[in-house]
Design a protein around this motif. Structure first.
Motif, short mmCIF file in Angstrom:
data_model
loop_
_atom_site.label_atom_id
_atom_site.label_comp_id
_atom_site.label_asym_id
_atom_site.label_seq_id
_atom_site.Cartn_x
_atom_site.Cartn_y
_atom_site.Cartn_z
N ALA A 90 0.83 -1.20 0.00
CA ALA A 90 0.00 0.00 0.00
C ALA A 90 0.86 1.26 0.00
N ILE A 91 1.94 1.22 0.76
CA ILE A 91 2.84 2.38 0.81
C ILE A 91 3.50 2.61 -0.54
N ALA A 92 3.87 1.50 -1.20
CA ALA A 92 4.64 1.61 -2.42
C ALA A 92 3.80 1.99 -3.63
N ALA A 93 2.46 1.80 -3.53
CA ALA A 93 1.61 1.95 -4.71
C ALA A 93 1.59 3.37 -5.25
N PRO A 94 1.65 3.50 -6.59
CA PRO A 94 1.51 4.82 -7.19
C PRO A 94 0.05 5.25 -7.17
N ALA A 95 -0.18 6.51 -7.45
CA ALA A 95 -1.55 7.01 -7.47
C ALA A 95 -2.33 6.30 -8.56
N MET A 96 -3.54 5.81 -8.23
CA MET A 96 -4.32 5.06 -9.20
C MET A 96 -5.79 5.45 -9.11
N ALA A 97 -6.48 5.25 -10.22
CA ALA A 97 -7.93 5.38 -10.21
C ALA A 97 -8.51 4.16 -9.52
N ILE A 98 -9.81 4.21 -9.19
CA ILE A 98 -10.41 3.09 -8.48
C ILE A 98 -11.40 2.38 -9.38
N SER A 99 -11.35 1.06 -9.38
CA SER A 99 -12.30 0.30 -10.16
C SER A 99 -13.70 0.51 -9.61
N GLU A 100 -14.71 0.29 -10.46
CA GLU A 100 -16.07 0.57 -10.03
C GLU A 100 -17.05 -0.43 -10.60
N LYS A 101 -18.25 -0.45 -10.01
CA LYS A 101 -19.33 -1.28 -10.52
C LYS A 101 -19.94 -0.63 -11.74
N THR A 102 -20.71 -1.41 -12.48
CA THR A 102 -21.26 -0.94 -13.75
C THR A 102 -22.41 0.06 -13.58
N ASP A 103 -22.96 0.16 -12.37
CA ASP A 103 -24.11 1.06 -12.14
C ASP A 103 -23.80 2.47 -12.61
N GLY A 104 -24.60 2.98 -13.53
CA GLY A 104 -24.47 4.37 -13.95
C GLY A 104 -23.33 4.65 -14.90
N VAL A 105 -22.55 3.63 -15.29
CA VAL A 105 -21.43 3.85 -16.19
C VAL A 105 -21.93 4.12 -17.61
N GLU A 106 -21.38 5.14 -18.23
CA GLU A 106 -21.69 5.43 -19.62
C GLU A 106 -20.55 4.88 -20.48
N TRP A 107 -20.87 3.96 -21.35
CA TRP A 107 -19.86 3.30 -22.16
C TRP A 107 -19.49 4.16 -23.36
N ASP A 108 -18.17 4.27 -23.61
CA ASP A 108 -17.68 5.01 -24.76
C ASP A 108 -17.44 4.11 -25.97
N LYS A 109 -17.24 2.83 -25.69
CA LYS A 109 -16.91 1.90 -26.77
C LYS A 109 -17.16 0.48 -26.28
#
Length: 505
Positions: A22-41
């Motif tokens: 956890a200390i070593a990890a670089p900044a990252m986005a967080i995975s998420e559930k599909t609820d409300g996701v707008e698909w681009d492709k």
């Protein structure tokens, strides 16, 4: 995105170094559930990473009937770390072995790797890879990869079974594979960084988040695309040797002062995101250093392939004693550890030297470059060599005489070196010499997979649906130490396996 959609429930790696990761990890986005996701492709199969594993997976998936395969690469160039590796490919029972009268088998290759792995390698995966290594080699030949017309016996291998590209680097394989991908309709995207997974209601992987127009090493806004995946995602993102914080959390001696042969992008974010999903971490502390590297050049350089080729008919000398200090073709860990013990009277590093007869070394194309770029030297006499490196002359002469007797008798009582490839190759003037010092090269650790290239879930013990992984991002296959020339067959076989598994799912 609401906090209810975050995947906080996945508390991975309990009791296995979670704090350090956890200390070593670089900044990252967080995975998420599909609820409300707008698909681009929407795509059929999505592959993250364009090295051996990713390219082989794309070709095999297309051969198996996939119509819409996409490869995403975060760097500006394709091939990743694979493009700059040594271009060495080991396989048993190959046409060249048959031509040279070399007896080999799947079991023999597996046993060699088990021995190097110090008892903790994954035998089932090693067996699967060895059985399919010839298929992967054939794929490279089919797309136009070219190899030297001879086999090499690398350290830890009981027989000669290693091919090497004529350009002496992995690009001799990745470039033809990439050209084939484009020829058969695989879609390739560079400067696109993987940011996280998108999960369905049952926690299956149904999509990914990708950062478009990404420039490595720079903080930038950019656009994030949500891509839906019909069949599955193959993670082929490579190792983490360039992530200094992470490698130090596993081995504090691997500081920024320790060289590295890897491409800059080998930082491990894809592996982190799979851990966040619950993937099982395996053998993260087993990080391999290459004993063939040189302190006189950066990265993999010219000396590495020069040394790999010449080790079987050369002597490695401790400059303090003028004597050999190791079996020159032992496995990588054995040799790297031995080299690190070469110190002067004050305990400071004293890189050992590898001495080869010029008549034998010049057969490798890198010899001229090693001398031209002053990372290696040519000497007409043993006296000049000893003076240049401040090696005691008398014991050095004695050692060379003894070693030449080993060549004649085909027996090395000093370190037990297999002298087969040294037959008739005596250490005699003129000499070529390089200095040796290990560099961080390969991460044996990563996420756990099975022989179908499926990623195991640490909470359920089952596979994470829709997620596959291949190559250095996976862990546990090789154990403590990986034998040289076994990474390309591993990457390609498991990439092909992931593609076959996806198409059967």
């Amino acid at each position: 995105m609401s906090t209810n959609n975050l995947l906080g429930r996945r508390n991975f790696i309990k009791g296995i170094g979670a704090a350090s990761i956890a200390i070593a990890a670089p900044a990252m986005a967080i995975s998420e559930k599909t609820d409300g996701v707008e698909w681009d492709k929407e795509v059929e199969i999505l592959i993250v990473g364009s090295g051996f594993a990713g390219l082989a997976a794309a070709i095999e998936a297309t051969r198996q009937g996939a119509k819409d395969v996409h490869i995403f690469e975060k760097m500006s160039y394709y091939g990743g770390n694979s493009a700059i590796n040594g271009g060495l490919f080991a396989a048993p029972q190959t046409p060249m072995q048959k031509k040279e009268g070399i007896k080999d088998s799947v079991d023999t290759m597996v046993q060699d790797q088990v021995n190097a792995g110090r008892g903790i390698a994954d035998v089932a995966l090693l067996d699967h890879i060895a059985k399919h290594a010839m298929e992967a080699l054939q794929m490279t030949l089919d797309v136009g990869a070219e190899y030297h017309p001879y086999l090499q016996q690398l350290g830890g291998h009981s027989v000669a079974r290693t091919y090497q590209t004529t350009v002496s680097c992995g690009a001799g394989i990745t470039q033809p594979l990439l050209e084939e991908c484009r020829k058969i309709g695989v879609h390739t995207h560079n400067r696109t960084k993987f940011e996280g997974f998108i999960l369905g209601q049952n926690d299956e992987v149904i999509g990914v988040k990708m950062h478009d127009n990404y420039y490595f090493g720079e903080d930038q806004p950019g656009k994030t695309s949500n891509i839906r995946v019909k069949r599955g995602v193959i993670m082929a993102t490579g190792g983490f040797a360039q992530n200094i914080d992470l490698r130090m959390s596993q081995d504090p001696t691997l500081t920024a002062e320790v060289g590295c042969t890897n491409a800059p992008g080998a930082t491990g974010e894809g592996m982190y995101q799979m851990f966040r999903l619950g993937a099982v971490p395996v053998h993260l502390a087993h990080i391999q250093s290459g004993p063939w590297a040189s302190p006189d050049e950066g990265g993999f350089g010219y000396v590495s392939n020069y040394s790999i080729y010449n080790f079987p008919h050369s002597i490695a000398i401790n400059r303090l004693t003028g004597q050999r200090f190791m079996n020159e073709i032992a496995d990588r860990k054995t040799r790297a550890d031995a080299e690190l013990n070469c110190r002067d009277a004050k305990g400071d590093a004293l890189p050992p030297i590898l001495i080869t007869s010029y008549k034998d070394s010049k057969k490798h194309p890198n010899t001229k470059k090693v001398i031209k770029y002053n990372v290696g030297w040519k000497f007409d006499s043993i006296e000049d060599l000893a003076k240049h490196f401040e090696v005691p002359l008398t014991p050095l002469k004695q050692q060379i005489g003894e070693y030449n007797e080993y060549v004649k008798t085909q027996n090395d009582p000093q370190f037990g070196k297999n002298m087969t490839e040294a037959k008739g190759k005596f250490i005699e003037a003129p000499f070529t010499v390089v200095r040796l010092w290990p560099k961080v090269h390969y991460c044996q650790g990563g996420v756990q997979i099975n022989t179908k290239a499926e990623v195991k879930d640490s909470l359920t013990g089952k596979s994470i649906k829709g997620l596959y992984a291949a190559g250095e991002v996976t862990g546990g296959i090789h154990g403590v130490s990986r034998l040289g020339s076994c990474s390309i067959p591993e990457c390609m076989v498991m990439g092909m396996t992931a593609a076959r598994s996806i198409m059967k799912a």
